[in-house]
Design an enzyme around this catalytic site. Structure first.
Site, PDB file in Angstrom:
ATOM      1  CG  HIS A  95      -1.851  -1.052   1.415  1.00  0.00           C
ATOM      2  ND1 HIS A  95      -1.804  -1.970   2.429  1.00  0.00           N
ATOM      3  CD2 HIS A  95      -2.936  -1.383   0.663  1.00  0.00           C
ATOM      4  CE1 HIS A  95      -2.813  -2.814   2.317  1.00  0.00           C
ATOM      5  NE2 HIS A  95      -3.512  -2.491   1.251  1.00  0.00           N
ATOM      6  CD  GLN A 106     -13.807  -5.202  -1.864  1.00  0.00           C
ATOM      7  OE1 GLN A 106     -14.026  -4.010  -2.030  1.00  0.00           O
ATOM      8  NE2 GLN A 106     -12.604  -5.724  -2.069  1.00  0.00           N
ATOM      9  CD  GLU A 124       1.755  -4.310 -12.802  1.00  0.00           C
ATOM     10  OE1 GLU A 124       2.626  -5.138 -12.488  1.00  0.00           O
ATOM     11  OE2 GLU A 124       1.862  -3.533 -13.766  1.00  0.00           O
ATOM     12  CB  SER A 132      -1.658 -10.077   0.996  1.00  0.00           C
ATOM     13  OG  SER A 132      -3.003 -10.246   1.399  1.00  0.00           O
ATOM     14  CB  SER A 133      -4.376  -6.849   4.605  1.00  0.00           C
ATOM     15  OG  SER A 133      -4.114  -5.642   3.942  1.00  0.00           O
TER      16      SER A 133
END
Ligand code: AMP
Length: 274
Positions: free
Chosen positions: A33, A57, A145, A182-183
């Protein structure tokens, strides 16, 4: 840096600024991020970072509940950066009561890979991103990406809605062993974290194999290899020409390998250009 829960407060501050960047996130910020945010800062006078775990989502309520949230830490990470406005809305700020996700039709590419595995996911993503883009009317918006199909989706959304914003794709940032940041990585226990490091190994192996084998041979080899990895369950492995992902976007021809898997209970995705 200041945090705002109402978009109107941010608009008052940016409406005379000639270049505004937007970086939409779901928080639990990591260096991936931050790379988007730094790029946005280098290309715009002010940068809005939205931090919002978008319920529409998630196809699965359990996934929504366990999604990591760490707003205090997120704001601390942004603290030292100037020209950042953090937008931290609650659900009522974004959605009317009982509002449903919008239904879009971006064609076939939303029906493969993530679109196939997570029905309704892309409609949920497009719903919230359309709202954010229309709220802030940024000059540029930044997407990773790592979520390549999502990046194409947003470009298609902008084209369909005729929005005046440049969508900028940013390279995937990785841990030292190659695992895409990634979180969700922080939800992995230590053995699963080790298994997860095989994701990039499989992608790189596919890149090697694809030079001298057919698409089918490459895929079979990767599927067999994935079966040997503890606690890793492959959801899909694809090799695609990304210029064919969406017929109505002009994309350069580029072959990419895509993977989605569950490691333990945690769902991870990645892709590389081959
Ligand atoms: P998320 O908070 O996971 O919704 O991600 C927010 C934005 O950051 C999306 O555009 C992602 O594609 C991007 N992103 C997430 N992880 C990475 C990464 N490892 N490298 C680059 N961008 C990323």
């Amino acid at each position: 840096m200041r945090a705002y829960s109402s978009y109107k407060d941010i608009i008052k501050l940016v409406n005379k600024v000639d270049s505004v960047g937007l970086v939409p996130t779901m928080g639990s910020l990591h260096d991936g991020h931050l790379s988007l945010i730094r790029r946005a800062l280098s290309e715009n006078k002010k940068v809005i970072v939205s931090i919002y775990v978008n319920p529409l989502q998630f196809d699965n309520n359990d996934e929504l509940k366990k999604y990591p949230r760490d707003i205090k830490n997120d704001l601390q990470k942004l603290e030292t950066m100037s020209d950042i406005l953090a937008y931290v809305p609650n659900d009522n700020e974004i959605y009317q009561k009982d509002e449903k996700k919008k239904k879009y039709n971006f064609g076939q590419f939303t029906k493969i890979m993530e679109g196939k595995m997570r029905p309704g996911h892309f409609d949920g993503v497009a719903t919230v991103v359309e709202k954010l883009l229309k709220m802030f009317n940024p000059s540029n918006a930044y997407f990773g990406e790592k979520d390549f199909q999502q990046l194409i989706l947003i470009k298609a959304l902008v084209k369909e809605q005729k929005l005046k914003v440049n969508i900028i794709g940013c390279k995937t940032i990785r841990e030292d062993d190659g695992l895409a940041m990634s979180s969700r990585n922080k939800l992995l226990n230590s053995t699963d974290r080790e298994s997860a490091s095989n994701i990039i190994r499989l992608l790189k192996k596919a890149k090697q194999l694809y030079k001298s084998s057919t698409l089918e041979e490459t895929k079979i080899n990767i599927l067999k290899d994935a079966l040997m990895i503890d606690n890793l369950n492959l959801e899909y492995f694809e090799i695609l020409d990304t210029s064919k992902l969406s017929g109505f976007l002009e994309q350069e021809e580029e072959i990419r390998a895509f993977i989605a898997c569950k490691v333990g209970n945690i769902r991870l995705i990645d892709n590389i250009t081959i």
